[in-house]
Scaffold this motif. Structure first.
Motif, PDB file in Angstrom:
ATOM      1  N   ARG A  37     -72.903  44.978 -38.430  1.00 59.54           N
ATOM      2  CA  ARG A  37     -74.219  44.456 -38.043  1.00 59.54           C
ATOM      3  C   ARG A  37     -74.258  44.118 -36.560  1.00 59.54           C
ATOM      4  NH1 ARG A  37     -76.441  40.510 -42.910  1.00 59.54           N
ATOM      5  NH2 ARG A  37     -75.905  41.877 -44.652  1.00 59.54           N
ATOM      6  N   ILE A  38     -73.169  43.556 -36.048  1.00 53.13           N
ATOM      7  CA  ILE A  38     -73.110  43.216 -34.629  1.00 53.13           C
ATOM      8  C   ILE A  38     -73.187  44.483 -33.782  1.00 53.13           C
ATOM      9  CG2 ILE A  38     -71.599  42.308 -32.807  1.00 53.13           C
ATOM     10  CD1 ILE A  38     -70.626  40.215 -34.826  1.00 53.13           C
ATOM     11  N   GLU A  39     -72.440  45.493 -34.180  1.00 49.34           N
ATOM     12  CA  GLU A  39     -72.436  46.746 -33.424  1.00 49.34           C
ATOM     13  C   GLU A  39     -73.793  47.444 -33.466  1.00 49.34           C
ATOM     14  OE1 GLU A  39     -69.250  48.938 -35.126  1.00 49.34           O
ATOM     15  OE2 GLU A  39     -67.711  47.547 -34.412  1.00 49.34           O
ATOM     16  N   ALA A  40     -74.552  47.208 -34.528  1.00 51.81           N
ATOM     17  CA  ALA A  40     -75.867  47.845 -34.657  1.00 51.81           C
ATOM     18  C   ALA A  40     -76.939  47.139 -33.829  1.00 51.81           C
ATOM     19  CB  ALA A  40     -76.285  47.873 -36.129  1.00 51.81           C
ATOM     20  N   ASN A  41     -76.622  45.974 -33.292  1.00 52.60           N
ATOM     21  CA  ASN A  41     -77.602  45.236 -32.495  1.00 52.60           C
ATOM     22  C   ASN A  41     -77.877  45.975 -31.182  1.00 52.60           C
ATOM     23  OD1 ASN A  41     -79.104  42.857 -31.439  1.00 52.60           O
ATOM     24  ND2 ASN A  41     -77.363  42.782 -30.020  1.00 52.60           N
ATOM     25  N   ASP A  42     -79.144  46.229 -30.894  1.00 52.46           N
ATOM     26  CA  ASP A  42     -79.495  46.924 -29.659  1.00 52.46           C
ATOM     27  C   ASP A  42     -80.401  46.077 -28.752  1.00 52.46           C
ATOM     28  OD1 ASP A  42     -81.783  46.929 -31.146  1.00 52.46           O
ATOM     29  OD2 ASP A  42     -82.011  49.112 -31.257  1.00 52.46           O
ATOM     30  N   SER A  43     -80.472  44.778 -29.053  1.00 54.69           N
ATOM     31  CA  SER A  43     -81.294  43.894 -28.232  1.00 54.69           C
ATOM     32  C   SER A  43     -80.478  43.361 -27.058  1.00 54.69           C
ATOM     33  CB  SER A  43     -81.818  42.720 -29.063  1.00 54.69           C
ATOM     34  OG  SER A  43     -82.462  41.773 -28.221  1.00 54.69           O
ATOM     35  N   PRO A  44     -80.976  43.556 -25.833  1.00 57.65           N
ATOM     36  CA  PRO A  44     -80.245  43.032 -24.663  1.00 57.65           C
ATOM     37  C   PRO A  44     -80.298  41.507 -24.581  1.00 57.65           C
ATOM     38  CG  PRO A  44     -82.368  43.932 -23.992  1.00 57.65           C
ATOM     39  CD  PRO A  44     -82.215  44.241 -25.449  1.00 57.65           C
ATOM     40  N   ASP A  45     -81.161  40.896 -25.371  1.00 56.09           N
ATOM     41  CA  ASP A  45     -81.314  39.441 -25.322  1.00 56.09           C
ATOM     42  C   ASP A  45     -80.437  38.716 -26.335  1.00 56.09           C
ATOM     43  OD1 ASP A  45     -83.336  39.704 -23.376  1.00 56.09           O
ATOM     44  OD2 ASP A  45     -84.829  40.090 -24.948  1.00 56.09           O
TER      45      ASP A  45
END
Length: 201
Positions: free
Chosen positions: A123-131
């Motif tokens: 799930r962490i690796e799938a995060n694409d939010s720069p914020d």
């Protein structure tokens, strides 16, 4: 929304000693119901849990493997933690009852803890939010005979008499002087030099 307390019971296969003495299984399960039958007189007693896992016979159509336990219990804990709730998942039972197998697993049969870690980092690796950034820290304790021991640091001075469990006014319970390590990803856990972490994977 956070889950309330859930209780699950799991019936493991006979071990070699039990097989050698031709032990008879007195447990049966049907849905959420677990039944214990007295082998002396045939009287039975029913108990109902949130989950009753029949893991006694892998050839049975109702057999519950590691993945089923993880989906029912591990994913729920992870979902609540992801929402910011403090979560706990613990196994209780006598020595040899299968706690370590359910929580940690054996060989390729991963238990709840490594499967939760794997899912969390996916799930962490799938995060694409720069914020959004993530920081994962791990610690490991053993509670035995009401004594708390740091498994990441066997030389922790508090291990001899037991580490102290204290209450923070805002963050809640914590273990004083407990070691923590920063964990980068799932592979980092698997190749960690820490004996406490290595024993899980």
């Amino acid at each position: 929304m956070a889950d309330n307390v859930k209780v699950a019971v799991r019936c493991r296969p006979f071990n070699q000693r039990e097989q050698d003495r031709q032990a008879k299984c007195i447990i049966s399960m049907n849905g959420q119901k677990t039944t214990i039958t007295n082998p002396e007189n045939g009287d039975s007693k029913d108990f109902t849990f949130d989950y009753s896992y029949w893991s006694h016979d892998s050839n049975d159509s109702s057999f519950a493997g590691q993945e089923a336990v993880f989906k029912d219990l591990g994913l729920g804990v992870l979902a609540n933690a992801w929402e910011g709730y403090n979560c706990s998942l613990f196994a209780y039972g006598q020595t040899g009852s299968g706690k370590s197998y359910s929580m940690v697993g054996y060989g390729e049969q991963l238990g709840i803890i490594p499967l939760v870690c794997k899912e969390m980092f996916q799930r962490i690796e799938a995060n694409d939010s720069p914020d959004v950034t993530f920081a994962v820290e791990a610690s490991m304790i053993e509670i035995y005979n009401e004594r708390v021991r740091d498994l990441f640091n066997p030389k922790n001075p508090g291990n001899a008499s037991g580490l102290k469990v204290r209450e923070h006014p805002k963050q809640g319970p914590y273990v004083d002087s407990l070691s923590t390590i920063a964990v980068r990803d799932y592979a980092h856990i698997r190749r960690s030099d820490c004996p406490g972490l290595r024993s899980l994977f």
